[in-house]
Design a protein around this motif. Structure first.
Motif, PDB file in Angstrom:
ATOM      1  N   SER A 123      -1.660   2.030  -6.397  1.00 16.27           N
ATOM      2  CA  SER A 123      -0.831   2.975  -7.145  1.00 16.27           C
ATOM      3  C   SER A 123      -1.523   4.325  -7.315  1.00 16.27           C
ATOM      4  CB  SER A 123      -0.471   2.398  -8.515  1.00 16.27           C
ATOM      5  OG  SER A 123      -1.655   2.094  -9.252  1.00 16.27           O
ATOM      6  N   VAL A 150      11.629   4.859   7.833  1.00 12.57           N
ATOM      7  CA  VAL A 150      12.020   5.483   6.562  1.00 12.57           C
ATOM      8  C   VAL A 150      13.262   6.348   6.665  1.00 12.57           C
ATOM      9  CG1 VAL A 150       9.599   5.484   5.857  1.00 12.57           C
ATOM     10  CG2 VAL A 150      10.570   7.554   6.832  1.00 12.57           C
ATOM     11  N   ASN A 154      13.506  11.422   5.391  1.00  7.79           N
ATOM     12  CA  ASN A 154      12.201  11.093   4.816  1.00  7.79           C
ATOM     13  C   ASN A 154      11.091  11.357   5.827  1.00  7.79           C
ATOM     14  OD1 ASN A 154      12.863  10.258   2.183  1.00  7.79           O
ATOM     15  ND2 ASN A 154      13.470   8.232   2.902  1.00  7.79           N
ATOM     16  N   SER A 166       3.295  10.168  -2.844  1.00 11.70           N
ATOM     17  CA  SER A 166       2.722   9.219  -3.796  1.00 11.70           C
ATOM     18  C   SER A 166       2.961   7.787  -3.323  1.00 11.70           C
ATOM     19  CB  SER A 166       3.342   9.409  -5.178  1.00 11.70           C
ATOM     20  OG  SER A 166       4.705   8.964  -5.174  1.00 11.70           O
ATOM     21  N   GLU A 168       4.437   5.416  -4.983  1.00 11.05           N
ATOM     22  CA  GLU A 168       5.802   5.002  -5.295  1.00 11.05           C
ATOM     23  C   GLU A 168       6.791   5.611  -4.309  1.00 11.05           C
ATOM     24  OE1 GLU A 168       8.440   2.633  -6.747  1.00 11.05           O
ATOM     25  OE2 GLU A 168       6.331   2.596  -7.392  1.00 11.05           O
ATOM     26  N   GLN A 169       6.577   6.868  -3.929  1.00 10.72           N
ATOM     27  CA  GLN A 169       7.430   7.477  -2.909  1.00 10.72           C
ATOM     28  C   GLN A 169       7.308   6.726  -1.590  1.00 10.72           C
ATOM     29  OE1 GLN A 169       5.748  11.465  -3.301  1.00 10.72           O
ATOM     30  NE2 GLN A 169       7.786  12.279  -3.742  1.00 10.72           N
ATOM     31  N   ARG A 171       6.581   3.606  -1.154  1.00 14.04           N
ATOM     32  CA  ARG A 171       7.300   2.333  -1.262  1.00 14.04           C
ATOM     33  C   ARG A 171       8.806   2.552  -1.185  1.00 14.04           C
ATOM     34  NH1 ARG A 171      10.234  -0.521  -4.282  1.00 14.04           N
ATOM     35  NH2 ARG A 171      10.241   1.072  -5.918  1.00 14.04           N
ATOM     36  N   GLU A 172       9.299   3.557  -1.892  1.00 14.44           N
ATOM     37  CA  GLU A 172      10.733   3.838  -1.868  1.00 14.44           C
ATOM     38  C   GLU A 172      11.203   4.203  -0.464  1.00 14.44           C
ATOM     39  OE1 GLU A 172      11.295   6.881  -4.747  1.00 14.44           O
ATOM     40  OE2 GLU A 172      11.069   5.534  -6.478  1.00 14.44           O
ATOM     41  N   MET A 173      10.386   4.936   0.267  1.00 14.91           N
ATOM     42  CA  MET A 173      10.724   5.302   1.637  1.00 14.91           C
ATOM     43  C   MET A 173      10.735   4.092   2.568  1.00 14.91           C
ATOM     44  SD  MET A 173       8.519   8.700   2.529  1.00 14.91           S
ATOM     45  CE  MET A 173       8.804  10.299   1.792  1.00 14.91           C
ATOM     46  N   GLY A 174       9.823   3.158   2.316  1.00 18.57           N
ATOM     47  CA  GLY A 174       9.642   2.030   3.216  1.00 18.57           C
ATOM     48  C   GLY A 174       8.397   2.133   4.067  1.00 18.57           C
ATOM     49  N   TRP A 177       5.103  -1.861   1.809  1.00 17.99           N
ATOM     50  CA  TRP A 177       5.932  -2.951   1.292  1.00 17.99           C
ATOM     51  C   TRP A 177       5.755  -3.131  -0.201  1.00 17.99           C
ATOM     52  CZ3 TRP A 177       4.762  -8.739   1.289  1.00 17.99           C
ATOM     53  CH2 TRP A 177       5.929  -9.486   1.072  1.00 17.99           C
ATOM     54  N   LYS A 178       4.491  -3.078  -0.662  1.00 14.69           N
ATOM     55  CA  LYS A 178       4.204  -3.291  -2.078  1.00 14.69           C
ATOM     56  C   LYS A 178       3.176  -2.280  -2.568  1.00 14.69           C
ATOM     57  CE  LYS A 178       5.155  -8.278  -2.255  1.00 14.69           C
ATOM     58  NZ  LYS A 178       6.360  -8.137  -3.119  1.00 14.69           N
TER      59      LYS A 178
END
Length: 261
Positions: A123, A150, A154, A166, A168-169, A171-174, A177-178
C-alpha cells in the motif's frame, strides 16, 4: 551481488538486490535476472517464481547513469542478455510468475507487471512509467499489455503522463491483483505462490500456455515496434536533455528542443 535467489516449497524467490541504487537495472542485473528466469524455466523442481525487491524500492527501472553512458560512450560494453534478453525471458517464461511490488517501481519496475500472472503491491508503493519524461518510447510490450490489462485510457494515462500511480489506483486499474499492508506483502505473496506451487507443474505450465499463446505474436510485434522507436529516440535531443538533467540533479527543460521534439 545484484540478485538473490532462494528456493522453498517449489517456489523460487528472486530478490532484486541493489538497494543503494533502488534496485535499478544495470546490465549486470538485467543479465542476472534473465539467467535466473531461464534457469527456473528449465528446473523441474521449480513450479513458481516470485519476484520482489530489497530495501525501500522494488525497482527504479533502468540505471539512468548507465543509460547515459550507453547513449554517449561508443566503447560501452553491453551485457550478455541486457534489457531485450530479459524481456525475451519474461515472454517465454512458462511457469507462474508472481510479482510483489514492495516499493517504488519505475519503468521496467512497473511494466514487468504486464508479465505477472499474479501481482501484489504494498500500500506504500507507487508506480511510474517515465517514458515521456525521458524522451523515449514505451518498453516491455507495455504498449500492448497495458491496454489489455487496464483498458486504453488507463494505459494511455500511465504511458503518456509519466505520473505516479498509487497502489490503490494500480489495483483499480487491474495492474495488480491485491494491495497489502507493507508488513504483510511478502507473506501474502508467498502464501499464494506456495499454494500454486503445490499443484502439478505440468498443469500449471499447460494453463499458462493456453492463456498466453494467443498473445505471443502480438507481444513480440509490440516489443519490436517499441525497440525500434526506443532506438530512434535514445540519444536524441529530448533523451539527452532528460539524461543530462538527471545527471545534474535538475528538472529537464523540453521547451528549447528543436521543432518536432
Amino acid at each position: 551481488m545484484t540478485l538473490t535467489v532462494s528456493d522453498d516449497a517449489r517456489v523460487r524467490t528472486l530478490v532484486l538486490d541493489r538497494p543503494d541504487a533502488l534496485n535499478a537495472f544495470n546490465e549486470a542485473l538485467y543479465d542476472a535476472t534473465a539467467e535466473a528466469l531461464l534457469a527456473a524455466a528449465e528446473d523441474p523442481e521449480v513450479a513458481v517464481v516470485l519476484l520482489t525487491g530489497s530495501g525501500r524500492a522494488f525497482s527504479a527501472g533502468t540505471d539512468l547513469l548507465e543509460m547515459h553512458r550507453m547513449a554517449t560512450d561508443p566503447g560501452f560494453v553491453r551485457g550478455t542478455h541486457g534489457f531485450i534478453g530479459l524481456i525475451d525471458a519474461l515472454v517465454d517464461f512458462p511457469k507462474p510468475l508472481v510479482v510483489a511490488v514492495n516499493g517504488i517501481g519505475l519503468g521496467i519496475g512497473a511494466t514487468v507487471l504486464g508479465f505477472a500472472d499474479l501481482g501484489f503491491m504494498s500500500s506504500a508503493a507507487r508506480l511510474k512509467c517515465p517514458f515521456t519524461s525521458l524522451g523515449v518510447a514505451p518498453e516491455a510490450a507495455s504498449s500492448y499489455l497495458f491496454p489489455a490489462l487496464v483498458g486504453r485510457q488507463n494505459a494511455a494515462w500511465a504511458l503518456l503522463s509519466a505520473e505516479w500511480i498509487s497502489a490503490e489506483q494500480a489495483r483499480e486499474m487491474g495492474l495488480v491483483w491485491k494491495v497489502c499492508a507493507p508488513e504483510d506483502l511478502l507473506r501474502t505473496a508467498r502464501e499464494h505462490a506456495t499454494l500454486l506451487a503445490a499443484r502439478p507443474i505440468s498443469s500449471l505450465v499447460a494453463v499458462k500456455r493456453t492463456m498466453t499463446e494467443p498473445h505471443r505474436a502480438a507481444i513480440r510485434e509490440a516489443r519490436d515496434r517499441e525497440n525500434a522507436a526506443f532506438a530512434e529516440l535514445m540519444g536524441g535531443p529530448a533523451n539527452l536533455e532528460a539524461l543530462a538533467a538527471f545527471a545534474e540533479g535538475r528538472e529537464p527543460d523540453f521547451t528549447q528542443l528543436p521543432p518536432g521534439w
